[in-house]
Design an enzyme around this catalytic site. Structure first.
Site, short mmCIF file in Angstrom:
data_model
loop_
_atom_site.label_atom_id
_atom_site.label_comp_id
_atom_site.label_asym_id
_atom_site.label_seq_id
_atom_site.Cartn_x
_atom_site.Cartn_y
_atom_site.Cartn_z
N TYR A 278 0.80 -1.23 0.00
CA TYR A 278 0.00 0.00 0.00
C TYR A 278 0.84 1.28 0.00
CZ TYR A 278 -3.66 -3.36 1.05
OH TYR A 278 -4.52 -4.44 0.98
N HIS B 207 -9.15 0.83 -5.74
CA HIS B 207 -8.27 0.04 -4.88
C HIS B 207 -6.85 0.52 -5.10
CE1 HIS B 207 -11.49 -2.52 -3.73
NE2 HIS B 207 -11.85 -2.59 -4.99
N ILE B 208 -6.15 0.71 -3.99
CA ILE B 208 -4.77 1.18 -4.05
C ILE B 208 -3.89 0.13 -4.71
CG2 ILE B 208 -2.79 1.81 -2.59
CD1 ILE B 208 -4.98 2.82 -0.52
N SER B 209 -4.10 -1.11 -4.33
CA SER B 209 -3.30 -2.21 -4.87
C SER B 209 -3.96 -2.79 -6.12
CB SER B 209 -3.15 -3.31 -3.81
OG SER B 209 -4.41 -3.91 -3.54
C1 DQA Z 1 -7.80 -2.60 -0.94
C2 DQA Z 1 -7.71 -4.06 -1.38
C3 DQA Z 1 -8.52 -4.95 -0.47
O1 DQA Z 1 -8.46 -6.29 -0.90
C4 DQA Z 1 -7.99 -4.87 0.95
O2 DQA Z 1 -8.80 -5.63 1.82
C5 DQA Z 1 -7.85 -3.47 1.43
C6 DQA Z 1 -7.38 -2.43 0.52
C7 DQA Z 1 -6.90 -1.67 -1.79
O3 DQA Z 1 -7.09 -0.47 -1.70
O4 DQA Z 1 -6.02 -2.15 -2.52
O5 DQA Z 1 -8.02 -3.18 2.61
O6 DQA Z 1 -9.12 -2.17 -1.10
#
Ligand code: DQA
Length: 145
Positions: free
Chosen positions: A22, A100-102
């Site tokens: 992240y 989603h960040i990732s």
């Molecule tokens: C997330 C991806 C999700 O799978 C994870 O549970 C998160 C962050 C992301 O921003 O990449 O908490 O939403």
């Protein structure tokens, strides 16, 4: 025009949680990116909200009805489990972008399901915190149509 950015559980731990996935920027930086991108996209207001609780996120989405023009949502862990957040997004029918960040599509099998996505007109993954700026840009273009 008002945008609401909603962040789910553990995103308040940015900078501490799994920096290899992240990044090292913290939640305050995320808020700053959203405020700056919102202003440059011409939004009058961008509210940035975070909660670790599913019901609080549902309440926030419901409260947005009639007050907010567009939503950017990263439901975090609730992405993969929450029918209630999906139903709330569908109930208010406010245009929404999922972020989603990732790059969730390259991660575990359980991250391949997204309920919230079914109520969003676009999804952004794997762009780090800048994904929120991208989402606000897409939202602005969508609202202009
Ligand atoms: C997330 C991806 C999700 O799978 C994870 O549970 C998160 C962050 C992301 O921003 O990449 O908490 O939403």
């Amino acid at each position: 025009m008002k945008a609401l950015v909603i962040n789910g559980p553990n995103l308040n731990m940015l900078g501490i949680r799994e920096p290899g996935i992240y990044g090292s920027d913290n939640y305050d930086r995320l808020v700053q990116i959203c405020q700056e991108a919102g202003a440059s996209q011409g939004f009058d207001e961008v509210e940035v909200f975070q909660s670790n609780h599913e019901g609080s996120i549902v309440d926030k989405i419901q409260e947005a009805y009639g007050k907010v023009d567009g939503i950017v949502i990263n439901p975090a862990g609730y992405t993969h489990t929450s029918v209630a957040i999906l139903d709330a997004l569908k109930a208010v029918a406010i245009p929404a972008v999922e972020v989603h960040i990732s790059a969730v599509e390259t991660r575990e099998d359980f991250r391949q399901v997204s309920y919230a996505r079914l109520a969003c007109f676009a999804t952004i993954t794997g762009e780090g915190l800048q994904g929120y700026a991208h989402a606000l840009e897409l939202l602005r273009k969508h609202l202009e149509k």
